[in-house]
Write an enzyme that holds these catalytic residues in place. Sequence first.
Site, PDB file in Angstrom:
ATOM      1  CD  GLU A 174       8.277   0.526  10.675  1.00  0.00           C
ATOM      2  OE1 GLU A 174       9.205   0.120   9.986  1.00  0.00           O
ATOM      3  OE2 GLU A 174       7.099   0.539  10.286  1.00  0.00           O
TER       4      GLU A 174
ATOM      5  CD  GLU B 212       4.748  -0.381  13.492  1.00  0.00           C
ATOM      6  OE1 GLU B 212       3.536  -0.126  13.647  1.00  0.00           O
ATOM      7  OE2 GLU B 212       5.578  -0.253  14.400  1.00  0.00           O
TER       8      GLU B 212
ATOM      9  CB  CYS C 206      -1.772   0.910   8.246  1.00  0.00           C
ATOM     10  SG  CYS C 206      -0.489   2.137   8.121  1.00  0.00           S
TER      11      CYS C 206
ATOM     12  CG  ASN D 195      -0.433   0.001   2.496  1.00  0.00           C
ATOM     13  OD1 ASN D 195       0.709  -0.423   2.680  1.00  0.00           O
ATOM     14  ND2 ASN D 195      -1.180   0.480   3.450  1.00  0.00           N
TER      15      ASN D 195
END
Length: 512
Positions: free
Chosen positions: A468, A254, A288, A156
Amino acid sequence: MVATDARTYQNYIGGEWADGRDGGTIENRNPANPADLIGLWPRSTPADMAEAVDAAVGAAPGWANTSALQRGAVLLRAAALLEARTEEVAAAMTREEGKTLREARGETTRGVAILRYYAGEGAQPVGEVYPSANTRTMLYTLHVPLGVVGVITPWNFPVAIPLWKIAPALVYGNTVVFKPAELTPLTATLLTQILEEAGLPKGALNLVVGLGHEVGPALTGDERVTGVSFTGSNRVGREIGRAVTDRGGKAQLELGGKNPVVVLADADLDQAAALTVQGAMMSAGQKCTATSRAIVERAVLEPFARKVAERVRALVVGDGMDERTQVSPLVSAAQRDKVVEYLDLARQEGVETLAGGEALEGPEYRGGYFVQPTVYANVRPESRLAQEEIFGPVVGIIPARDYDEAVTLANGVRFGLSASVFTRDIAKGLRFTRDIQAGIVHVNGETAGAEPQVPFGGMKGSSSYSREQGKAAEHFFTQIKTVYLDEPATPAPAAPFPVATDPTTMEREASE
Ligand code: NAD
């Protein structure tokens, strides 16, 4: 090097572009027009993956021993090369992933910013100096590389996510095996070409394209791969987490989200509606951090829902290459089918539909994976529509009595990635930042979006509690070495140190 317009592409292992060992291939097709075959990529095998790990292991000591300044310089050159190829990379992304050209340009520009940020990290401190109980001891830490890391990414954000893993992995001195999503190998190939051209030594970055369940275990299960950074679905992520940690490796996960906006009665409803729609519908909801629930105080439920529905009905759905398009196709037939299942479920449950609710299948859509941007009203908080990640252009409105109920509903899911509150009362906004269970919180903003210099990641089921980006990346991609540097034994110190009774010193003296 493989030409970008070649029909058959290759892996990049040990500084060489090479076919997969058994010759199998994966087709890459345009989701806005599946008749458009973009190219064929290797359907790699575990043997290809093992070769890539060999190359990364071989290159690790040399790369770790270069100056971090030099490693940063490579990333800076990569930033310039990516910037110069923005249009080409963005067009490739739109063609294989579907998102609009405007969003693809934005993501590529963000990729440039990520590379520049981590290039700068090459000049940052690599440890800390501490006072020691022994005044003659120089006591300090060094943040040293993990060694070889695996980078497994979703489709994505096929430029931003690989770069926000690969750039810090490299600058902190690791070598990398990169397993991109099988749906977006063209952008992965372009990024690899750019990093090669920027001057990475052979083996520092290796690209292996293949189906996750076929080649992934050869990466996650290999004991020589010290760390694995993964972004993707919860199911695969948890499996990878177990595979890596069971053998003593370090895993970063993640995962998904079910991100809410909370709209309080005093909100600017036009702002709230506009940013809810933007957060829910851009990239066809395949972020997300996309907004998938709008939890609204009853006092403003009707006008808010009306404004959202009006905006959604006006959205232009189409091929991302067309500059007029606002909502692009879903990435694949499987993703479209998954979203359509939720639309069917809503119909079966008799959920009130304010906009959309159907797949788009006329001849003008050329078999592309389009669905209407969809708004549901009065979604039951415990229903699957309100609990599960749909990953499509779908938002459910959920009424709430007051602030407290809204926060309870917002927190009542297993995810905790991002969230936003709309209010003119900054005290309530601040309270929300404390009450909400989310790794990223906005006040009067869209749930999606992330800047490279700050940590990114979720709470609860959305991550593995690591972060991250920004300085947080260093925590994952390095390990700490603590150094006690003492003077040689002669001449002996004239007198005992005043801190000689300190247990640490005594222990060290006893063992000398
Ligand atoms: P996915 O889990 O299907 O695949 C992700 C990657 O894992 C791909 O490269 C795939 O090939 C690989 N993979 C699959 N099986 C594997 C295995 N057994 N071993 C090793 N690798 C394997 O996810 P997706 O469909 O590509 O991405 C969508 C998901 O990603 C959504 O759930 C979304 O929320 C999540 N996502 C999360 C973030 C975040 O930062 N939290 C960002 C973007 C996307």
